[in-house]
Design a protein around this motif. Sequence first.
Motif, PDB file in Angstrom:
ATOM      1  N   UNK A  38      41.885  42.698  30.256  1.00 21.24           N
ATOM      2  CA  UNK A  38      41.247  43.839  30.920  1.00 21.24           C
ATOM      3  C   UNK A  38      42.342  44.762  31.456  1.00 21.24           C
ATOM      4  N   UNK A  39      42.326  45.994  30.992  1.00 20.69           N
ATOM      5  CA  UNK A  39      43.395  46.948  31.321  1.00 20.69           C
ATOM      6  C   UNK A  39      43.527  47.201  32.819  1.00 20.69           C
ATOM      7  N   UNK A  83      35.197  39.639  48.714  1.00 23.55           N
ATOM      8  CA  UNK A  83      36.081  39.861  47.573  1.00 23.55           C
ATOM      9  C   UNK A  83      35.317  40.135  46.292  1.00 23.55           C
ATOM     10  N   UNK A  84      34.196  39.439  46.103  1.00 17.13           N
ATOM     11  CA  UNK A  84      33.428  39.624  44.865  1.00 17.13           C
ATOM     12  C   UNK A  84      32.735  40.980  44.801  1.00 17.13           C
ATOM     13  N   UNK A  85      32.668  41.671  45.918  1.00 14.94           N
ATOM     14  CA  UNK A  85      32.038  42.993  45.939  1.00 14.94           C
ATOM     15  C   UNK A  85      33.048  44.130  45.862  1.00 14.94           C
ATOM     16  N   UNK A  86      34.285  43.813  45.553  1.00 12.93           N
ATOM     17  CA  UNK A  86      35.297  44.860  45.372  1.00 12.93           C
ATOM     18  C   UNK A  86      34.959  45.662  44.115  1.00 12.93           C
ATOM     19  N   UNK A  87      35.266  46.951  44.124  1.00  9.61           N
ATOM     20  CA  UNK A  87      35.057  47.743  42.913  1.00  9.61           C
ATOM     21  C   UNK A  87      35.936  47.209  41.784  1.00  9.61           C
ATOM     22  N   UNK A  88      35.494  47.429  40.563  1.00 10.94           N
ATOM     23  CA  UNK A  88      36.310  47.046  39.401  1.00 10.94           C
ATOM     24  C   UNK A  88      36.086  48.062  38.284  1.00 10.94           C
ATOM     25  N   UNK A  89      37.119  48.251  37.468  1.00 16.92           N
ATOM     26  CA  UNK A  89      37.040  49.204  36.373  1.00 16.92           C
ATOM     27  C   UNK A  89      35.863  48.905  35.455  1.00 16.92           C
ATOM     28  N   UNK A  90      35.013  49.887  35.267  1.00 10.91           N
ATOM     29  CA  UNK A  90      33.821  49.770  34.430  1.00 10.91           C
ATOM     30  C   UNK A  90      32.939  48.582  34.829  1.00 10.91           C
ATOM     31  N   UNK A 107      42.068  43.248  40.795  1.00 12.69           N
ATOM     32  CA  UNK A 107      42.464  42.119  41.632  1.00 12.69           C
ATOM     33  C   UNK A 107      43.004  42.548  42.977  1.00 12.69           C
ATOM     34  N   UNK A 108      43.707  43.680  42.992  1.00 14.78           N
ATOM     35  CA  UNK A 108      44.243  44.210  44.247  1.00 14.78           C
ATOM     36  C   UNK A 108      43.111  44.592  45.200  1.00 14.78           C
TER      37      UNK A 108
END
Length: 182
Positions: A98-99, A34-41, A105-106
Motif C-alpha cells: 500500500x503506497x 488507532x483503528x479510526x485513523x484516516x487512511x489513504x482511500x 501508520x503514522x
Amino acid sequence: MNKTIQDIIERRSVKKYMAKSVPDELIEQIVKAGTYAPSGMNKQAAIILAVTNKEMRDRLSRINLDIVMARNMNTTSGHADPFYGAPVVLVVLAKKDVATRVYDGTLVMENMMIAAQSLGLGSCWIHRAKETFETEEGKQILQELGIKDEYEGIGNCIVGYAAPDALKPQVERKSDYVVWVK
C-alpha cells in the motif's frame, strides 16, 4: 479550550514509567482510537500488535536495543530498555503493497498517543519498528502470531503510567511555525 485540543497540546513523549500495569479496558480504548485513523482511500493498511505480554514486550525491546547497538547509536539515553520501562507496546505495522502505508501508520500512532493522553497515560513513539520486523526474529514473531501478509513496521507506541518526574516542561513553539496566506 476544547478537551481534544488541550490533550494534543499537553501530550509529551514520556521516557520513564511506573511499574504499574495498564487495565485492558484502557488499552482497548487506545487501540480503538488507532483503528479510526484516516487512511489513504480507506484501505486501512495498518494493523496494531497490542503487546502486554511481558516476555514478548521484552523480546521486542531486546531486538530494538540490538539494532541500536549495531548502529552504535546513543538514542536510548543510556537506558538498557528502549521502551523506558513502559508495560505496553502498541506496534503499528502496515501492508507493504500500500503506497500510503507510512502515512496511514503514522496517523494510527498519533491517534493512539492522543488517546493515551486523554486517558491519563503517558506514551512515546519509539523508532526501529521497520528494522525490527526486517530481522529474522521479527519475521518469526509475525509468523508465530499468524500474520501472513507482508508488513512493514511503522512505529512502537509505548504506553503506561508516567513516573512523577517524567514530564518535562513544554517547549515553546517556533515563531515561524505557521505562515498565514490570507
